[in-house]
Design an enzyme around this catalytic site. Structure first.
Site, mmCIF file in Angstrom:
data_model
loop_
_atom_site.group_PDB
_atom_site.id
_atom_site.type_symbol
_atom_site.label_atom_id
_atom_site.label_comp_id
_atom_site.label_asym_id
_atom_site.label_seq_id
_atom_site.Cartn_x
_atom_site.Cartn_y
_atom_site.Cartn_z
ATOM 1 N N TYR A 5 0.835 -1.213 0.000
ATOM 2 C CA TYR A 5 0.000 0.000 0.000
ATOM 3 C C TYR A 5 0.865 1.256 0.000
ATOM 4 C CZ TYR A 5 -3.025 3.733 1.646
ATOM 5 O OH TYR A 5 -3.691 4.926 1.761
ATOM 6 N N GLY A 10 -5.830 5.450 0.091
ATOM 7 C CA GLY A 10 -7.200 5.428 0.582
ATOM 8 C C GLY A 10 -8.071 4.502 -0.248
ATOM 9 N N HIS A 16 -3.220 16.827 -1.076
ATOM 10 C CA HIS A 16 -3.787 16.889 0.276
ATOM 11 C C HIS A 16 -3.478 18.201 0.999
ATOM 12 C CE1 HIS A 16 -4.649 12.726 -0.433
ATOM 13 N NE2 HIS A 16 -5.186 12.585 0.759
ATOM 14 N N ASN A 76 1.150 10.784 6.855
ATOM 15 C CA ASN A 76 0.239 9.779 7.397
ATOM 16 C C ASN A 76 0.538 9.515 8.867
ATOM 17 O OD1 ASN A 76 -0.321 6.264 6.930
ATOM 18 N ND2 ASN A 76 -1.857 7.842 7.041
ATOM 19 N N ARG A 118 -12.252 26.438 49.975
ATOM 20 C CA ARG A 118 -11.987 25.324 50.879
ATOM 21 C C ARG A 118 -11.741 23.994 50.159
ATOM 22 N NH1 ARG A 118 -16.615 22.587 53.856
ATOM 23 N NH2 ARG A 118 -17.679 24.527 53.345
#
Length: 523
Positions: free
Chosen positions: A62, A69, A92, A204, A303
């Site tokens: 890949y 994608g 991108h 990525n 407190r």
């Protein structure tokens, strides 16, 4: 180690191994300590790259010889493999909105560098060296805030960083936004040339959300210290009984954060002449009063500090664990493993750990902000505190207004924090042709946490302005603890006592700078 680039930074850089601590990150991001990659790191990079080069010759992997994608079903021909890596970067780089501030981008580059240094990305060593040069020389890529859904990591923002590494896009350099090519030429640097899968690997992963998260954490830790100090000073102003911070009381509850906050308060309040001892006043002798003029127990915002800030402290510890684990991890896909001689496809780019933690961090900081806002209300409300003029107004009541309008800012800012505290972690929207059918929204979560923390500093600035005014109203500067006196003097050096009405927006900004400047450094 071979030097590929001419250096232009000061001596004694930090020697980088493949893991880093929060203390070292602080030095890089806030003290501009430069980096140099160690020989073992370089060897690990070369081993990973050489293995991938050999392994990928006759296999389908890949992002090396497939599309990205949902386009992964399409095989890429050999003559287009290099172009594929450039295409993912250029296609991108689609971010929008305001540019991410420089420190956060630098943190993202550091995070990306450490992903590569795990030796499981198969990138060429020149990529790691060029990122190191960017970090050391203050060459900061222009990265718009919006674009990431946080699965496949921060594709869009990382693409903007990658765009500058190949000599395109824009960078901030020496205070100016410039085209990358001219800045690289000025520094004697060459744009990165693709080898195998660097385009995919640099875009990525979770590095932007992690980088933002690291800066968020450092600022939040600083803010926590101020919340403790302000709470001590509030109780000095109110002359509270000090047993609410006592060791026996807080050790009766089994929470580390509560016990640590109480310890920090005891350390800060040491030698104060303002706080009271219950055993000296209420446990000593016979008391026949029907009404006690001094409150037996103060309001919760004075407190219950250990119980309120304790969970915030615990969350800061957990956030550090998650973020340091993430930055010292390989967060891209696929994972290249020379040890097992294999390449593994999965989802280490998924940002759920960071997303969930940033949601928790912003909730914790919002609660801290709510505490500060209530303490402001105590100081400013004369019928509640019973000892100070309205809005710690040292002028003429009715004619002058003190810090009255500053409360509007604190209240509205706190309200915004409350709205922003709604989680992003559970707001997944499928996209990318449903390839990314469940996503983390981690960068959105980190950005919202960033806004909440900035808001919190605004509210804390107004609280500290009120505290020093109250100390002068009561003329107790010589009675508060030595640590409180030091803070009081430092603040009064740039924010003098006032009686007449003047605009306060510049003073709020100056106070924020003071609160952030590093009194409480990372250990």
């Amino acid at each position: 180690m071979q030097k590929l680039y001419k250096t232009a930074y000061h001596t004694n850089p930090m020697l980088v191994e493949n893991t880093i601590t929060l203390a070292s990150l602080y030095k890089i991001l806030f003290e501009e300590e430069p980096l140099t990659l160690s020989d073992p790191c370089m060897q690990k990079l070369e081993e990973s790259f050489n293995f991938l080069k050999t392994f990928s010759n006759d296999k389908i992997i890949y992002g090396i010889n497939t599309g990205f994608g949902p386009m992964a079903q399409y095989r890429i021909e050999d003559e287009s493999l290099s172009q594929l890596q450039y295409n993912i970067i250029r296609s991108h780089a689609t971010g929008a909105g305001q540019p991410l501030p420089e420190r956060y981008v630098k943190a993202a580059m550091v995070a990306r560098l450490y992903t590569f240094l795990q030796g499981k990305s198969g990138v060429h060593k020149e990529l790691a060296l060029l990122i190191t040069e960017f970090i050391n020389r203050g060459i900061i890529p222009y990265v718009p805030e919006h674009g990431s859904v946080g699965a496949s990591g921060d594709l869009v923002q990382l693409a903007h960083i990658a765009l500058t590494l190949i000599g395109e896009g824009e960078v901030f350099y020496q205070g100016k936004k410039r085209d990358t090519a001219s800045v690289l030429a000025e520094n004697g640097l060459q744009p990165f040339q693709m080898h195998i899968r660097e385009g995919l690997s640099v875009t990525n992963g979770t590095s932007v959300m992690t980088g933002i998260g690291i800066v968020n954490l450092i600022y939040a830790r600083q803010l926590m210290q101020w919340a403790v100090g302000a709470s001590v000073m509030m109780n000095e102003i109110a002359t509270s009984y000090d047993d609410f911070m006592s060791e026996p009381l807080n050790e009766a509850k089994q929470h580390e954060g509560q016990q640590e906050i109480a310890r920090m308060m005891r350390q800060w309040v040491k030698d104060s002449l303002c706080v009271r001892k219950r055993e000296n006043e209420l446990y000593n002798g016979k008391h026949e009063e029907k009404i006690f003029t001094h409150k037996v127990q103060p309001y919760y915002s004075l407190r219950c500090i250990p119980q309120i800030l304790g969970p915030v402290y615990d969350e800061l510890l957990n956030a550090e664990k998650v973020l340091i684990n993430e930055i010292n991890s390989a967060c891209d896909n696929p994972i290249v493993d020379p040890d097992t001689q294999n390449v593994y496809h999965g989802g280490n780019f998924h940002g759920d750990y960071v997303s969930f933690e940033m949601d928790k961090l912003k909730i914790a900081v919002t609660k801290l902000t709510m505490l500060a806002e209530r303490q402001i209300n105590y100081l400013f409300h004369d019928r509640i505190n019973g000892i100070l003029p309205p809005f710690v107004n040292m002028g003429v009541l009715g004619l002058n207004y003190g810090l009255q309008a500053s409360q509007f800012t604190a209240t509205s800012t706190t309200a915004e924090c409350q709205t922003l505290s709604n989680p992003m972690y559970v707001h997944s929207i499928p996209n990318n042709n449903d390839n990314q059918d469940i996503v983390s929204m981690g960068t959105n979560s980190a950005l919202m946490a960033k806004t909440v923390i900035e808001n919190a500093y605004q509210v804390m600035a107004i609280l500290m302005m009120g505290i020093v005014q109250a100390i002068d109203c009561l003329d107790i500067a010589d009675r508060i603890s030595p640590r409180s006196q030091q803070v009081y003097k430092e603040i009064r050096a740039f924010f003098p006592v006032f009686r007449e009405d003047t605009p306060k927006y510049k003073e709020i900004e100056s106070m924020m700078v003071y609160l952030k400047k590093g009194r409480f450094q990372e250990k």
